[in-house]
Write an enzyme that holds these catalytic residues in place. Structure first.
Site, PDB file in Angstrom:
ATOM      1  N   ARG A  34      40.248  45.492  41.408  1.00 34.57           N
ATOM      2  CA  ARG A  34      40.825  44.918  40.194  1.00 34.57           C
ATOM      3  C   ARG A  34      40.754  45.962  39.090  1.00 34.57           C
ATOM      4  O   ARG A  34      39.696  46.543  38.853  1.00 34.57           O
ATOM      5  CB  ARG A  34      40.032  43.660  39.810  1.00 34.57           C
ATOM      6  CG  ARG A  34      40.570  42.961  38.590  1.00 34.57           C
ATOM      7  CD  ARG A  34      40.012  41.566  38.461  1.00 34.57           C
ATOM      8  NE  ARG A  34      40.488  40.674  39.522  1.00 34.57           N
ATOM      9  CZ  ARG A  34      40.596  39.346  39.406  1.00 34.57           C
ATOM     10  NH1 ARG A  34      40.250  38.750  38.278  1.00 34.57           N
ATOM     11  NH2 ARG A  34      41.036  38.601  40.407  1.00 34.57           N
ATOM     12  N   LYS A  83      33.790  43.535  46.076  1.00 31.96           N
ATOM     13  CA  LYS A  83      34.931  43.697  45.169  1.00 31.96           C
ATOM     14  C   LYS A  83      34.713  44.935  44.330  1.00 31.96           C
ATOM     15  O   LYS A  83      33.587  45.284  43.991  1.00 31.96           O
ATOM     16  CB  LYS A  83      35.016  42.491  44.225  1.00 31.96           C
ATOM     17  CG  LYS A  83      36.388  42.312  43.607  1.00 31.96           C
ATOM     18  CD  LYS A  83      37.258  41.494  44.532  1.00 31.96           C
ATOM     19  CE  LYS A  83      38.588  41.137  43.916  1.00 31.96           C
ATOM     20  NZ  LYS A  83      39.300  40.148  44.746  1.00 31.96           N
ATOM     21  N   GLY A 102      53.562  35.572  39.020  1.00 36.13           N
ATOM     22  CA  GLY A 102      53.578  36.986  39.412  1.00 36.13           C
ATOM     23  C   GLY A 102      53.673  37.090  40.915  1.00 36.13           C
ATOM     24  O   GLY A 102      54.355  36.291  41.564  1.00 36.13           O
TER      25      GLY A 102
END
Ligand code: PHE
Length: 350
Positions: free
Chosen positions: A42, A78, A183
């Site tokens: 991210r 992550k 999106g």
């Protein structure tokens, strides 16, 4: 910061300051019990380092649960790249290459794919230095490409389970679904739902997307201030997390929440708040496994596109199972999903 790192229940937090850009790179390895820790990268600005680390921690943990519930041999992790406010887009490729080097140095402890703020084109660059631990390079570069449609297919399959549970029929035909964010994932979800005969409403911040879905596709646009109060059957969050909180839950006028955004609950008790309002919640990490399933199925398991889609559609059965456990045990759907994941993790730790 210190207490953040100490109190997290994950395995390790790797933090690197990127001097040339002022960005922070955080790799949160939550669990490698079921396999190498996998999770997206991210990339966006955060108010401070603590906010970025907290996000990486929570997102990494969701990945562990996501793979465990789906029965996949992968651990959870992550990466967050927290961009400085004055980030110069020209510095992006080199930043991604330095990040790739870090991933490579971890030697398989963590492997990654795209997430909010990154795309297959970025994976191509990260893979220059990070290979072979990078999924979802562009197809031109030998990767499996974008995951948006695969993620949306899983969410759509979860919505069918919701429809079956609430209305006695898995078909979303005639059901009103409000998508927050059209999106990569939400946009594909809109198409799946329209094909299935649902009525689709949406909210979005990007002007080009608003114009596409409202003016060209003819969908009803719901302004931001009405997103939590609009009357609908299913509310599908497909933007950022933390949107289900005490305040928004008290206002929702839907029968169910089922969307693709990661970490929709602001805090664990929000699952109980939803239940108290008789709103059926489909846990986000159960519904949004499709992206990772696609990447891993195509790139590591040698599955065909059709086989991967079949696997992603199994989200519907997984959700049926979770709803059944929640009902028979008298617990929230969130708790039911967590029990399945924790049983699998405990089984493997033996
Ligand atoms: N964005 C994906 C998710 O949250 C992350 C991912 C993509 C992980 C591809 C692995 C491979 O599930």
């Amino acid at each position: 910061m210190e207490s953040l790192l100490k109190t997290w229940d994950g395995e390790s937090t790797v933090i690197q300051y990127d001097r040339p850009t002022g960005a922070w790179i955080i790799i949160a390895v939550h669990s490698s019990v079921l396999g190498p820790a996998s999770g997206g990268t991210r990339m966006k600005p955060y108010p401070d380092l603590a906010a970025a680390v907290t996000d990486a921690h929570k997102l990494g943990m969701s990945m562990t649960y996501k793979f465990a519930v789906a029965g996949m041999s992968r651990g959870g992790g992550k990466a967050v790249i927290a961009l400085p406010p004055d980030f110069d887009a020209q510095a992006r490729p080199d930043l991604l290459r330095r990040y790739g080097t870090l991933v490579r140095q971890l030697d398989g402890l963590f492997e990654t794919g795209p997430d909010v703020g990154t795309a297959p084109e970025d994976m191509d660059i990260i893979a220059e230095t990070g290979s072979p631990h990078v999924f979802c390079r562009t197809e031109a570069n030998g990767g499996s490409g974008d995951t948006g449609e695969a993620t949306a297919l899983g969410v759509f399959s979860g919505i069918k389970s919701v429809c079956e549970h609430l209305f006695g029929n898995a078909s979303p035909v005639g059901k009103r679904v409000l998508i927050q964010g059209v999106g990569s994932v939400g946009g594909h979800l809109a198409h799946f739902l329209l094909e299935a005969g649902a009525e689709v409403l949406f909210n979005e911040v990007d002007l080009a997307l608003i114009s596409h879905f409202r003016d060209e596709m003819g969908l009803t646009y719901i302004p931001a201030e009405e997103i939590y109060t609009a009357l609908c059957d299913i509310f599908a969050p497909c933007a950022l997390g933390g949107i289900l909180n005490k305040d928004s839950i008290s206002r929702l006028k839907c029968r169910a929440v089922a969307g693709g955004a990661n970490n929709q609950l602001a805090e664990p008790v929000d699952a109980e708040r939803l239940q108290a309002r008789n709103i059926l919640y489909a846990p986000d990490y159960v519904l949004n496994i499709g992206g990772a399933m696609h990447a891993i199925g195509r790139e590591l398991m040698d599955l065909s596109e059709t086989e991967v889609q079949e696997q992603i559609r199994s989200v519907q059965q997984t959700m049926n199972h979770i709803f059944a456990i929640a009902e028979s045990e008298g617990i929230t759907t969130d708790e039911a999903a967590r029990r399945i994941a924790e049983a699998r993790l405990a089984e493997d730790e033996k």
